[in-house]
Every structure is written in C-alpha cells, then in structure tokens.
Design an enzyme around this catalytic site. Structure first.
Site, mmCIF file in Angstrom:
data_model
loop_
_atom_site.group_PDB
_atom_site.id
_atom_site.type_symbol
_atom_site.label_atom_id
_atom_site.label_comp_id
_atom_site.label_asym_id
_atom_site.label_seq_id
_atom_site.Cartn_x
_atom_site.Cartn_y
_atom_site.Cartn_z
ATOM 1 N N THR A 154 -1.549 26.456 23.274
ATOM 2 C CA THR A 154 -0.217 25.863 23.424
ATOM 3 C C THR A 154 -0.192 24.525 24.159
ATOM 4 O OG1 THR A 154 0.094 27.127 25.479
ATOM 5 C CG2 THR A 154 0.889 28.130 23.421
ATOM 6 N N GLU A 155 -1.353 23.959 24.442
ATOM 7 C CA GLU A 155 -1.389 22.753 25.266
ATOM 8 C C GLU A 155 -0.545 21.609 24.710
ATOM 9 O OE1 GLU A 155 -4.889 24.988 26.910
ATOM 10 O OE2 GLU A 155 -3.731 24.888 25.067
#
Length: 256
Positions: free
Chosen positions: A130-131
């Site tokens: 999810t960065e």
C-alpha cells in the site's frame, strides 16, 4: 522481549512467534520491532527450535504494516536499513520459517510474510503493498519478482489494491490456504512435515533454493554442491537409507 511479541513452543522443535498487538492491527511499532528482533534471535540461538511460525494475534490482522502515526511523529524519511526485522534480510537465520497469515498483511506486514520461506493464509486474509497510497516506497518488494509474474507484481505495487488469499495462492505467494480460525493449525501441520526430514538435509535444501534464486545456473550448482557436503558426511546420511532398508522411521541426530 516485551509482551508486544511472544515466543512460545506449541510442539517440540517448533517456535511460535506472535505479534501481540491486535488492537493496533499488529502494526510494526518500535515496541513490536524490538520484540521481533529479540524473538528471531532467540529462535536462531536455541538448538531445540528447528522451525519457526510467525503470526499475529486475533483474526483481523497478521500485520497492518508500519506504524504511520509513529512515522509522522518522528518525521521518518528514508527508513534505516535495520529498522524492520525481516527474516533472512535484516535478521540472520539459518533455519526455515513459515508465515501464518491470519488476517490482513499490508505493506510491512506483506514484507515480513514475504521474508519467510513458506506461507499459510486464512481464506479471509488479504495482502497489499500500500505504499503508493501514503507516499512511501517499497524497495523491500524487489525479491517478489522471484515469486510471482512481473506484470502481476507491477499491478500490485502500482495500484496498492489488496488481493485476497485465493488470488495470492493462485499467483504463488501462498503455499496453503486455511479456513478462518484454522490458520495456525495448518501452519503447524506444514511445520511437522518439514520436521520429518533430516535437519541437515532441510538446511541444505533451503540453502539450495536461495542460491538458485540469487545466482545463475552454473554458479548455483557449484555453490549448492559445496553447501551439501556436510549433509552427505553427517550420520543422518547413513541413518536415512538404513531406516528405509529396515522399514522403520529414521532417528535423526544431526541438528547442528
């Protein structure tokens, strides 16, 4: 080791490392990180432990990733190389490991599950890198190219969207699926199967896989032959064929 991470032994030979912060979705806070480093060190240093299972407390989260609130408070920019305890990367291990993913494994949660040799996941689990959603980066995901196809990896990283456990199994990220609430049971079953093998053979086999991943064909063959010499020379290399001939279970002795 704090109560944020526990180390127990549910069965002989098996170390169970549990991230014990379910109210924080088992996020990788400073306390959890320190606890994981201590637990991994204890596992490696204890001869009676031959395999480890890493899991999270509760049914909702294996690990939701880094503690974003902590990152804001500390103004974290580039994470220190040793900030996160990743098996076989920032943590030096010589024994096999299993990730028992009982819930979400997002960002850093995916990272530590990916670091383990094997992965069992609840059918209710979800995985995501999810960065991109929070302006961070995921250099730790680079080894993923040896596990899943390039285009699938690209989509996962560029969109940050979660995949479910079934999809993770289909693309080769997960070894076995478990019904919700039975993830640890399935992981223990897998651990028992590994423990049935001769310890030195398991160790050499694991090293062979990693050498083949990291090197070209010729170099990996040469390095793997060297890594296997001790296996051939130890007593278990005689005990295995002897037990087979005598139609009995082998009694392994070469644990170190």
């Amino acid at each position: 080791m704090s109560d944020a991470v526990t180390l127990t032994s549910p069965e002989p030979g098996i170390a169970l490392i549990t991230i014990n912060r379910p109210e924080q979705r088992n996020a990788l806070s400073a306390e959890v990180r320190a606890g994981l480093y201590a637990a991994w060190d204890a596992f490696e240093a204890t001869p009676d432990y031959r395999i480890a299972i890493l899991t999270g407390a509760g049914e909702k989260a294996f690990c939701a990733g880094g503690d974003l609130k902590e990152m804001v408070e500390t103004g974290l920019q580039v994470p220190p190389r040793d900030m996160f305890p990743v098996p076989y990367d920032t943590v030096q291990l010589s024994k096999p490991t299993i990730a028992a993913v009982n819930g979400v494994a997002f960002a850093g949660g995916w990272m530590i599950a990916q670091g383990c040799d094997l992965c069992v996941a609840s059918r209710a689990a979800r995985f995501a890198i999810t960065e991109v959603k929070v302006g961070r980066s995921s250099p730790w995901a680079a080894p993923l190219i040896h596990m899943i196809p390039q285009r699938i990896m690209m989509e996962i990283i560029l969109t940050g969207k979660p995949i479910d456990a079934q999809r993770a199994y289909e693309i080769g990220l997960v070894n076995r699926l478990a019904e919700p609430g039975e993830t640890l049971d399935v992981a223990l079953e897998l651990a028992r199967e590994v423990l049935q093998g001769a310890p030195q053979s398991v160790r050499a086999g694991r090293e062979t896989v990693m050498l083949a991943t990291q090197m070209g064909r010729s170099a990996a063959l040469e390095a793997a032959r060297h890594a296997s010499e001790w296996t051939y020379r130890c007593e278990d290399a005689q005990e295995g064929p002897r037990a087979f001939a005598e139609k009995r279970a082998p009694v392994w002795t070469s644990f170190d």
